[in-house]
Every structure is written in structure tokens, then in C-alpha cells.
Motif scaffolding. Structure first.
Motif, PDB file in Angstrom:
ATOM      1  N   ALA A 146       0.751  -1.338   0.091  1.00  0.00           N
ATOM      2  CA  ALA A 146       0.112  -0.047  -0.104  1.00  0.00           C
ATOM      3  C   ALA A 146       0.858   1.353   0.137  1.00  0.00           C
ATOM      4  N   ASP A 147       0.354   2.202  -0.717  1.00  0.00           N
ATOM      5  CA  ASP A 147       1.152   3.377  -0.791  1.00  0.00           C
ATOM      6  C   ASP A 147       0.960   4.632   0.431  1.00  0.00           C
ATOM      7  N   CYS A 148      -0.395   4.250   0.717  1.00  0.00           N
ATOM      8  CA  CYS A 148      -0.618   5.101   2.121  1.00  0.00           C
ATOM      9  C   CYS A 148      -1.559   4.224   2.871  1.00  0.00           C
ATOM     10  N   VAL A 149      -1.872   4.458   4.059  1.00  0.00           N
ATOM     11  CA  VAL A 149      -2.695   3.756   4.918  1.00  0.00           C
ATOM     12  C   VAL A 149      -3.635   4.757   5.808  1.00  0.00           C
ATOM     13  N   GLY A 150      -5.042   4.207   5.826  1.00  0.00           N
ATOM     14  CA  GLY A 150      -6.000   5.234   6.394  1.00  0.00           C
ATOM     15  C   GLY A 150      -6.517   4.514   7.674  1.00  0.00           C
ATOM     16  N   THR A 151      -6.841   5.214   8.765  1.00  0.00           N
ATOM     17  CA  THR A 151      -7.685   4.892   9.825  1.00  0.00           C
ATOM     18  C   THR A 151      -9.336   4.627   9.537  1.00  0.00           C
ATOM     19  N   THR A 152      -9.500   4.890   8.381  1.00  0.00           N
ATOM     20  CA  THR A 152     -10.780   5.056   8.061  1.00  0.00           C
ATOM     21  C   THR A 152     -11.911   3.875   8.717  1.00  0.00           C
ATOM     22  N   LEU A 153     -11.441   2.572   8.735  1.00  0.00           N
ATOM     23  CA  LEU A 153     -12.462   1.830   9.167  1.00  0.00           C
ATOM     24  C   LEU A 153     -12.443   1.315  10.729  1.00  0.00           C
ATOM     25  N   TYR A 154     -11.692   2.184  11.412  1.00  0.00           N
ATOM     26  CA  TYR A 154     -11.541   1.999  13.015  1.00  0.00           C
ATOM     27  C   TYR A 154     -12.899   2.453  13.633  1.00  0.00           C
ATOM     28  N   GLY A 155     -13.569   1.663  14.074  1.00  0.00           N
ATOM     29  CA  GLY A 155     -14.940   1.623  14.768  1.00  0.00           C
ATOM     30  C   GLY A 155     -15.934   1.071  13.993  1.00  0.00           C
ATOM     31  N   TYR A 156     -15.672   0.658  12.735  1.00  0.00           N
ATOM     32  CA  TYR A 156     -16.776   0.406  11.807  1.00  0.00           C
ATOM     33  C   TYR A 156     -16.991  -0.994  11.369  1.00  0.00           C
ATOM     34  N   THR A 157     -16.059  -1.771  12.071  1.00  0.00           N
ATOM     35  CA  THR A 157     -15.717  -3.244  11.643  1.00  0.00           C
ATOM     36  C   THR A 157     -16.389  -4.067  13.061  1.00  0.00           C
ATOM     37  N   LYS A 158     -16.404  -5.398  13.055  1.00  0.00           N
ATOM     38  CA  LYS A 158     -16.945  -6.030  14.416  1.00  0.00           C
ATOM     39  C   LYS A 158     -15.685  -6.213  15.093  1.00  0.00           C
ATOM     40  N   ALA A 159     -14.573  -6.081  14.760  1.00  0.00           N
ATOM     41  CA  ALA A 159     -13.620  -6.298  15.897  1.00  0.00           C
ATOM     42  C   ALA A 159     -13.256  -4.863  16.665  1.00  0.00           C
ATOM     43  N   LEU A 170      -4.736   4.632  17.474  1.00  0.00           N
ATOM     44  CA  LEU A 170      -4.265   3.788  16.376  1.00  0.00           C
ATOM     45  C   LEU A 170      -3.393   4.607  15.567  1.00  0.00           C
ATOM     46  N   LEU A 171      -3.838   5.766  15.165  1.00  0.00           N
ATOM     47  CA  LEU A 171      -2.940   6.732  14.597  1.00  0.00           C
ATOM     48  C   LEU A 171      -1.714   7.056  15.020  1.00  0.00           C
ATOM     49  N   THR A 172      -1.608   7.039  16.173  1.00  0.00           N
ATOM     50  CA  THR A 172      -0.312   7.116  16.775  1.00  0.00           C
ATOM     51  C   THR A 172       0.682   5.880  16.823  1.00  0.00           C
ATOM     52  N   GLN A 173       0.147   4.623  16.796  1.00  0.00           N
ATOM     53  CA  GLN A 173       0.667   3.308  16.755  1.00  0.00           C
ATOM     54  C   GLN A 173       1.029   3.190  15.250  1.00  0.00           C
ATOM     55  N   MET A 174       0.309   3.864  14.443  1.00  0.00           N
ATOM     56  CA  MET A 174       0.650   3.471  12.750  1.00  0.00           C
ATOM     57  C   MET A 174       1.919   4.511  12.528  1.00  0.00           C
ATOM     58  N   VAL A 175       1.778   5.643  13.128  1.00  0.00           N
ATOM     59  CA  VAL A 175       2.878   6.484  12.602  1.00  0.00           C
ATOM     60  C   VAL A 175       4.073   6.197  13.216  1.00  0.00           C
ATOM     61  N   ILE A 182       0.492   8.063   6.670  1.00  0.00           N
ATOM     62  CA  ILE A 182      -0.673   7.767   7.341  1.00  0.00           C
ATOM     63  C   ILE A 182      -1.598   8.857   7.300  1.00  0.00           C
ATOM     64  N   ILE A 183      -2.978   8.516   6.890  1.00  0.00           N
ATOM     65  CA  ILE A 183      -3.986   9.509   6.725  1.00  0.00           C
ATOM     66  C   ILE A 183      -4.918   9.175   7.714  1.00  0.00           C
ATOM     67  N   CYS A 184      -5.468  10.120   8.603  1.00  0.00           N
ATOM     68  CA  CYS A 184      -6.291  10.241   9.494  1.00  0.00           C
ATOM     69  C   CYS A 184      -7.633  10.398   9.058  1.00  0.00           C
ATOM     70  N   GLU A 185      -8.626   9.297   9.018  1.00  0.00           N
ATOM     71  CA  GLU A 185      -9.933   9.489   8.468  1.00  0.00           C
ATOM     72  C   GLU A 185     -10.742   8.994   9.562  1.00  0.00           C
ATOM     73  N   GLY A 186     -11.878   9.586   9.654  1.00  0.00           N
ATOM     74  CA  GLY A 186     -13.129   8.979  10.383  1.00  0.00           C
ATOM     75  C   GLY A 186     -13.233   9.642  11.772  1.00  0.00           C
ATOM     76  N   GLY A 187     -14.544  10.167  11.971  1.00  0.00           N
ATOM     77  CA  GLY A 187     -14.767  10.930  13.130  1.00  0.00           C
ATOM     78  C   GLY A 187     -14.215  12.411  13.384  1.00  0.00           C
ATOM     79  N   ILE A 188     -13.457  12.919  12.352  1.00  0.00           N
ATOM     80  CA  ILE A 188     -12.786  14.172  12.665  1.00  0.00           C
ATOM     81  C   ILE A 188     -13.932  15.285  12.435  1.00  0.00           C
ATOM     82  N   SER A 189     -14.753  15.823  13.765  1.00  0.00           N
ATOM     83  CA  SER A 189     -15.574  16.667  13.523  1.00  0.00           C
ATOM     84  C   SER A 189     -15.561  18.390  13.921  1.00  0.00           C
ATOM     85  N   SER A 190     -14.096  18.482  13.945  1.00  0.00           N
ATOM     86  CA  SER A 190     -13.894  20.066  14.203  1.00  0.00           C
ATOM     87  C   SER A 190     -12.381  20.154  13.705  1.00  0.00           C
TER      88      SER A 190
END
Length: 229
Positions: A146-159, A170-175, A182-190
Motif C-alpha cells: 500500500a502507498d498510504c494507509v488510513g484509519t478509515t475503518l476504525y470503529g466500523y468493523t466487528k473487531a 491507532l493513528l499514533t501506533q501507525m505513525v 498515514i492518513i487520519c480519517e473517520g470521526g474528525i468533527s472539528s
């Protein structure tokens, strides 16, 4: 050239321009207008679902498009560009980067994330954004090319259904453990949350509902108003 594409996203805002299928906003013209408005105000790129929407956005935007095609396949939970045939259509529609579900869940047609990424690289000449839900999946995605990885599905899978995005931990661990952007996606509301993601080391930040999610935002306001005491 590929590395230059990712460089244009560095420390920038990527706006996800999507709408529910039953919404009046789910119209290629409207989605393209959202995307153009986002770019005009400084977004470095946009994230777009469906071939029709990508085609419409491509006509109005020259900045990078992260394209995907949400497909519900019976018997499988993966739905973000799950098959190579979906990626082919997305690429032809004008996407620069193909977003795929890179979780560890079972995939249709016996395809592996590694094989899917390899075919997108070799046959389509496109970059791949791996949408994941865990550190393990992120590591596997990087190993798969993968050329980049996103946190997109954190909170959206059964696991991870007991977790709520954004996945800053998770973002910190991935970085700390991955070499690819690493692209942060999901739940950014401000704006403050987006800034925090970049401070934690995110290459860029994707914001969707908080900017373009009129249907969900109005629904949330209406629910609060109706439940007032």
C-alpha cells in the motif's frame, strides 16, 4: 510522479464528498460542486465514491481524487472497492488513488489484499490507499505494498465496534511503526481535531460528514431538538 502525488497531500485537508443514496445531494452535479467548493477553499484533494461521481468531479477538479466504490457483496463484510473489477472502473473514471478495504476480513473471489494492490499498481498504474481498522491490518497493508494507509475503518468493523473514531491511539501506533504516509480519517468533527491528527503525525486528514454531511448533520440536530426536556 507517484511520490509527487502524495507530496501534494502533505499536511493537508482532504474532503470526502459523499451523500446517502436516497438524498437529493446524491447527484453527480451536486457532488462535483461540493468537491470544487472544497478545493476552492484550500482542500488538497477529495475522496469520492462511485464511478459517476468521480467522473463528474474529475471534470471540475484537477487536484488528487481518492476514488472508491462501495459495493455490498452477499456473504462478505468488506465493501470499499472490494474487487479488482471495481478498481478498474474507478481508475477509468478518473481517480488518482484507489481506496480499498484492507482489513483482515475475508474477501470475495478469494482475492488477497496483496494481490489486489499488485494488480492495481501493475495493470492500472494507480496508487493505493489501504483503509484499515487496526494496527495489525495496517502493518499487513504496508507489507502488501500500500502507498498510504488510513484509519478509515476504525470503529466500523466487528473487531472494533466497541471503539469510537477518531482513532488517535491507532493513528499514533501507525505513525510510530509504519514507513508509508498515514492518513487520519473517520470521526474528525472539528478543525481542532484535524489539527491534532496532524500534530500526532498524520500525513493528511480526511473530513467528510462534518463538512459535507448535510443529511446526517440535520438529522442529528433534529434528534436533539425533538428530545429536549
Amino acid at each position: 510522479m507517484k511520490s509527487d502525488l502524495l507530496l501534494t497531500l502533505t499536511h493537508g485537508l482532504i474532503v470526502s464528498c459523499q451523500a446517502p443514496v436516497d438524498s437529493p445531494l446524491h447527484d453527480p452535479i451536486v457532488i462535483a460542486a461540493m468537491a470544487k467548493a472544497a478545493i476552492n477553499r484550500g482542500a488538497v484533494g477529495v475522496r469520492i465514491d462511485t464511478p459517476q461521481h468521480i467522473e463528474a468531479v474529475r471534470q471540475r477538479v484537477s487536484q488528487p481524487i481518492i476514488g472508491l466504490w462501495k459495493q455490498q457483496i452477499p456473504g462478505f463484510d468488506v465493501y470499499i472497492t472490494p474487487r479488482f473489477e471495481d478498481a478498474v472502473v474507478i481508475a477509468k473514471s478518473g481517480a488518482d488513488i484507489i481506496a480499498i478495504d484492507a482489513t483482515l476480513r475475508e474477501r470475495p473471489q478469494g482475492e488477497t489484499v496483496k494481490n489486489l494492490i499488485a494488480k492495481i499498481h501493475q495493470e492500472l498504474g494507480k496508487l493505493v490507499m489501504a483503509d484499515v481498522d487496526s494496527l495489525e491490518a495496517a502493518i499487513e497493508a504496508e507489507l502488501a505494498g500500500a502507498d498510504c494507509v488510513g484509519t478509515t475503518l476504525y470503529g466500523y468493523t466487528k473487531a472494533t465496534q466497541d471503539q469510537s473514531p477518531p482513532g488517535f491511539d491507532l493513528l499514533t501506533q501507525m505513525v510510530n511503526q509504519l514507513q508509508v504516509p498515514i492518513i487520519c480519517e473517520g470521526g474528525i468533527s472539528s478543525p481542532e481535531m484535524a489539527k491534532k491528527a496532524l500534530t500526532l503525525g498524520a500525513h493528511s486528514v480526511v473530513v467528510g460528514t462534518a463538512i459535507t454531511g448535510i443529511d446526517l448533520l440535520v438529522q442529528a440536530y433534529q434528534k436533539a431538538i425533538n428530545n429536549r426536556e
